[in-house]
Design a protein around this motif. Structure first.
Motif, PDB file in Angstrom:
ATOM      1  N   VAL A  66       0.845  -1.198   0.000  1.00 35.26           N
ATOM      2  CA  VAL A  66       0.000   0.000   0.000  1.00 35.26           C
ATOM      3  C   VAL A  66       0.878   1.245   0.000  1.00 35.26           C
ATOM      4  O   VAL A  66       1.783   1.376   0.833  1.00 35.26           O
ATOM      5  N   GLY A  67       0.642   2.148  -0.940  1.00 32.74           N
ATOM      6  CA  GLY A  67       1.356   3.412  -0.992  1.00 32.74           C
ATOM      7  C   GLY A  67       0.508   4.536  -0.434  1.00 32.74           C
ATOM      8  O   GLY A  67      -0.691   4.391  -0.194  1.00 32.74           O
ATOM      9  N   LEU A  68       1.138   5.699  -0.230  1.00 34.75           N
ATOM     10  CA  LEU A  68       0.452   6.854   0.330  1.00 34.75           C
ATOM     11  C   LEU A  68       0.530   8.039  -0.620  1.00 34.75           C
ATOM     12  O   LEU A  68       1.501   8.200  -1.366  1.00 34.75           O
ATOM     13  N   ILE A  69      -0.510   8.886  -0.577  1.00 34.76           N
ATOM     14  CA  ILE A  69      -0.501  10.167  -1.274  1.00 34.76           C
ATOM     15  C   ILE A  69      -0.609  11.253  -0.217  1.00 34.76           C
ATOM     16  O   ILE A  69      -1.525  11.246   0.616  1.00 34.76           O
ATOM     17  N   ASN A  70       0.300  12.212  -0.257  1.00 32.51           N
ATOM     18  CA  ASN A  70       0.291  13.308   0.721  1.00 32.51           C
ATOM     19  C   ASN A  70      -0.714  14.367   0.272  1.00 32.51           C
ATOM     20  O   ASN A  70      -0.435  15.174  -0.605  1.00 32.51           O
ATOM     21  N   GLY A  71      -1.899  14.350   0.897  1.00 29.22           N
ATOM     22  CA  GLY A  71      -2.944  15.300   0.535  1.00 29.22           C
ATOM     23  C   GLY A  71      -2.940  16.565   1.361  1.00 29.22           C
ATOM     24  O   GLY A  71      -3.882  17.367   1.268  1.00 29.22           O
ATOM     25  N   ILE A  72      -1.892  16.782   2.146  1.00 30.83           N
ATOM     26  CA  ILE A  72      -1.772  18.010   2.937  1.00 30.83           C
ATOM     27  C   ILE A  72      -1.218  19.109   2.042  1.00 30.83           C
ATOM     28  O   ILE A  72      -0.137  18.977   1.469  1.00 30.83           O
ATOM     29  N   GLY A  73      -1.953  20.191   1.905  1.00 30.91           N
ATOM     30  CA  GLY A  73      -1.474  21.313   1.097  1.00 30.91           C
ATOM     31  C   GLY A  73      -0.343  22.040   1.797  1.00 30.91           C
ATOM     32  O   GLY A  73      -0.189  21.973   3.020  1.00 30.91           O
ATOM     33  N   GLN A  74       0.477  22.734   1.015  1.00 29.42           N
ATOM     34  CA  GLN A  74       1.612  23.473   1.575  1.00 29.42           C
ATOM     35  C   GLN A  74       1.251  24.933   1.690  1.00 29.42           C
ATOM     36  O   GLN A  74       0.898  25.586   0.713  1.00 29.42           O
ATOM     37  N   LEU A  75       1.357  25.484   2.901  1.00 30.52           N
ATOM     38  CA  LEU A  75       1.066  26.891   3.158  1.00 30.52           C
ATOM     39  C   LEU A  75       2.354  27.653   3.409  1.00 30.52           C
ATOM     40  O   LEU A  75       3.390  27.069   3.747  1.00 30.52           O
ATOM     41  N   VAL A  76       2.292  28.978   3.271  1.00 30.73           N
ATOM     42  CA  VAL A  76       3.461  29.816   3.529  1.00 30.73           C
ATOM     43  C   VAL A  76       3.904  29.626   4.971  1.00 30.73           C
ATOM     44  O   VAL A  76       3.114  29.732   5.910  1.00 30.73           O
ATOM     45  N   GLN A  77       5.164  29.322   5.163  1.00 32.62           N
ATOM     46  CA  GLN A  77       5.800  29.104   6.464  1.00 32.62           C
ATOM     47  C   GLN A  77       5.247  27.889   7.194  1.00 32.62           C
ATOM     48  O   GLN A  77       5.530  27.692   8.368  1.00 32.62           O
ATOM     49  N   GLY A  78       4.469  27.069   6.531  1.00 28.08           N
ATOM     50  CA  GLY A  78       3.933  25.884   7.186  1.00 28.08           C
ATOM     51  C   GLY A  78       4.724  24.650   6.811  1.00 28.08           C
ATOM     52  O   GLY A  78       5.061  24.448   5.652  1.00 28.08           O
TER      53      GLY A  78
END
Length: 218
Positions: A66-78
């Motif tokens: 099982v693989g993963l997809i990183n669905g967390i968006g990237q925010l400024v300074q986050g």
């Protein structure tokens, strides 16, 4: 990681919605979504995908299958997206490269683990992109650019040839980067800005001139 391997999506926000559509367009099987907030709310199904629980549920899965997809968006300074990626990588999970069928990636380009290329994006010859980067909708990266890890190229941004972007940088919507420049780590090129000279680490460019960051909310 094989293209037929089933995937679990981490997160259920706006970026995750786009990734779900990408995966479906690419014919990838998403067997579940992992999001602590959905678990807390008692949600069992999200956009037609079963909610599998939190990290405890992931630990019961076979990392080889099982693989993963990183669905967390990237925010400024986050750095939440980076932390989520690294934590699960350390646990032995793999993050496949995800490329929308409507994107163009030159065969000579190199994409690191977990790179996500959205619809309409263009990646040209001999580009190198490190782990966990986002090349968002209609972004364009020209020949010989080098992107380190954990970078977000926002929708409609353009990098001309031989640009070097250091780890953690954020290139805003519709920004333009002139050829041959270097963008320092954890720096920000604001939406619609044009970068005409190198940008040091931890700087923000708004308009046409860089300045040191004082607040993430500016």
């Amino acid at each position: 990681m094989g293209q037929s391997q089933p995937l679990v999506l981490l997160g259920a926000g706006g970026h995750a919605k786009v990734l779900l559509s990408l995966a479906q367009a690419a014919g990838r099987a998403i067997i579940g979504v992992c999001d602590p907030l959905l678990v807390k709310q008692g949600v069992q199904c999200w956009r037609g995908i079963p909610v599998v629980g939190g990290d405890d549920a992931l630990l019961q899965m076979d990392r080889a299958k099982v693989g993963l997809i990183n669905g967390i968006g990237q925010l400024v300074q986050g750095n939440l997206r980076q932390r989520v990626f690294q934590r699960h990588l350390d646990l032995g999970f793999q993050f496949p490269v995800m490329v929308h069928p409507a994107a163009w990636v030159d065969p000579s380009a190199t994409l690191g683990q977990g790179v996500q290329v959205m619809a309409g994006a263009v990646i040209q010859a001999d580009v190198m992109i490190g782990n966990n980067c986002i090349v968002n909708t209609r972004a364009a990266i020209d020949h010989d650019c080098r992107l380190e890890s954990h970078i977000h190229i926002a929708p409609g941004a353009t990098l001309c040839g031989s640009v070097h972007v250091e780890s953690g940088a954020f290139i805003g919507c519709g920004a333009n980067i002139i050829q041959g420049l270097r963008i320092g780590h954890d720096s920000v090129v604001g939406a619609g800005a044009t970068l005409v000279r190198n940008l040091s680490a931890h700087q923000i460019l708004l308009g046409a001139a860089p300045r040191t960051k004082t607040s993430p909310f500016e």
